[in-house]
Design a protein around this motif. Sequence first.
Motif, mmCIF file in Angstrom:
data_model
loop_
_atom_site.group_PDB
_atom_site.id
_atom_site.type_symbol
_atom_site.label_atom_id
_atom_site.label_comp_id
_atom_site.label_asym_id
_atom_site.label_seq_id
_atom_site.Cartn_x
_atom_site.Cartn_y
_atom_site.Cartn_z
ATOM 1 N N ALA A 125 0.832 -1.207 0.000
ATOM 2 C CA ALA A 125 0.000 0.000 0.000
ATOM 3 C C ALA A 125 0.863 1.251 0.000
ATOM 4 O O ALA A 125 0.570 2.223 -0.703
ATOM 5 N N ALA A 126 1.950 1.226 0.771
ATOM 6 C CA ALA A 126 2.848 2.377 0.812
ATOM 7 C C ALA A 126 3.496 2.604 -0.552
ATOM 8 O O ALA A 126 3.606 3.748 -1.020
ATOM 9 N N GLU A 127 3.918 1.530 -1.192
ATOM 10 C CA GLU A 127 4.520 1.659 -2.527
ATOM 11 C C GLU A 127 3.499 2.187 -3.530
ATOM 12 O O GLU A 127 3.808 3.043 -4.356
ATOM 13 N N ARG A 128 2.264 1.668 -3.456
ATOM 14 C CA ARG A 128 1.210 2.116 -4.368
ATOM 15 C C ARG A 128 0.901 3.598 -4.139
ATOM 16 O O ARG A 128 0.797 4.370 -5.091
ATOM 17 N N LEU A 129 0.798 3.979 -2.871
ATOM 18 C CA LEU A 129 0.533 5.388 -2.569
ATOM 19 C C LEU A 129 1.697 6.279 -3.005
ATOM 20 O O LEU A 129 1.479 7.382 -3.514
ATOM 21 N N ALA A 130 2.921 5.793 -2.821
ATOM 22 C CA ALA A 130 4.088 6.570 -3.257
ATOM 23 C C ALA A 130 4.083 6.728 -4.777
ATOM 24 O O ALA A 130 4.369 7.812 -5.298
ATOM 25 N N GLN A 176 1.416 6.630 -6.716
ATOM 26 C CA GLN A 176 0.329 7.550 -7.050
ATOM 27 C C GLN A 176 0.737 8.992 -6.768
ATOM 28 O O GLN A 176 0.455 9.886 -7.568
ATOM 29 N N ALA A 177 1.405 9.205 -5.633
ATOM 30 C CA ALA A 177 1.844 10.555 -5.297
ATOM 31 C C ALA A 177 2.870 11.056 -6.305
ATOM 32 O O ALA A 177 2.813 12.211 -6.745
ATOM 33 N N GLU A 178 3.772 10.175 -6.720
ATOM 34 C CA GLU A 178 4.771 10.565 -7.716
ATOM 35 C C GLU A 178 4.105 10.909 -9.043
ATOM 36 O O GLU A 178 4.444 11.904 -9.684
ATOM 37 N N ALA A 179 3.121 10.082 -9.436
ATOM 38 C CA ALA A 179 2.407 10.351 -10.689
ATOM 39 C C ALA A 179 1.649 11.669 -10.600
ATOM 40 O O ALA A 179 1.655 12.467 -11.539
ATOM 41 N N THR A 180 1.019 11.907 -9.466
ATOM 42 C CA THR A 180 0.278 13.155 -9.280
ATOM 43 C C THR A 180 1.224 14.345 -9.314
ATOM 44 O O THR A 180 0.927 15.363 -9.957
ATOM 45 N N ALA A 201 3.501 18.896 -12.036
ATOM 46 C CA ALA A 201 4.673 19.621 -12.533
ATOM 47 C C ALA A 201 4.557 19.864 -14.038
ATOM 48 O O ALA A 201 4.874 20.955 -14.527
ATOM 49 N N GLU A 202 4.101 18.837 -14.763
ATOM 50 C CA GLU A 202 3.940 19.004 -16.208
ATOM 51 C C GLU A 202 2.878 20.051 -16.510
ATOM 52 O O GLU A 202 3.066 20.899 -17.387
ATOM 53 N N THR A 203 1.775 19.980 -15.779
ATOM 54 C CA THR A 203 0.696 20.955 -15.988
ATOM 55 C C THR A 203 1.177 22.351 -15.655
ATOM 56 O O THR A 203 0.929 23.302 -16.410
ATOM 57 N N SER A 204 1.897 22.471 -14.540
ATOM 58 C CA SER A 204 2.428 23.785 -14.165
ATOM 59 C C SER A 204 3.427 24.280 -15.204
ATOM 60 O O SER A 204 3.433 25.456 -15.562
#
Length: 161
Positions: free
Chosen positions: A67-72, A74-78, A83-86
Amino acid sequence: MKRNRWKWIVASAGISLSLAAGSIHAVSDEGRPVLKWYQAMSQQTKKAIADEAETQTAQAAERAENAAERLAAQAEATLTQAAETSGEKADSGICSAAEAYASQINAAASDLGERVLRDRFDSYVAEETAEKSEALESFAADTIAEMTDELDDKGDAANGN
């Protein structure tokens, strides 16, 4: 009476024997096998519970890690998307600002060019007008003087002079 005595003796012996047998039976440890079985089962149950707890703990740790890896991820993707959007917004903002400034510079250059051209043209027109006016006035004065002289000469000739 002898008979009563024997009854008493037999009864006493029977009571004594039953008491002695109960004491012997009480001294013998008939509950020890049950105690040993209970202790063995208790040990097995404790071991089974400890093994199950260890298995559950390992599984819970693995689920938590996943779960921690999945959340990490997801957070990295977000964050990457943000960053790309900005970056895209910044790029488009910079491009828009650059286009606006270029447009303002072009307008200012065009206006300045028109002003310089107008100033030069106005001064050229003023100089040419003054020069031509002087030449025209001089020409008109010379023409008037010439015509006056011709008329005077013709008038004198007609008068006989």
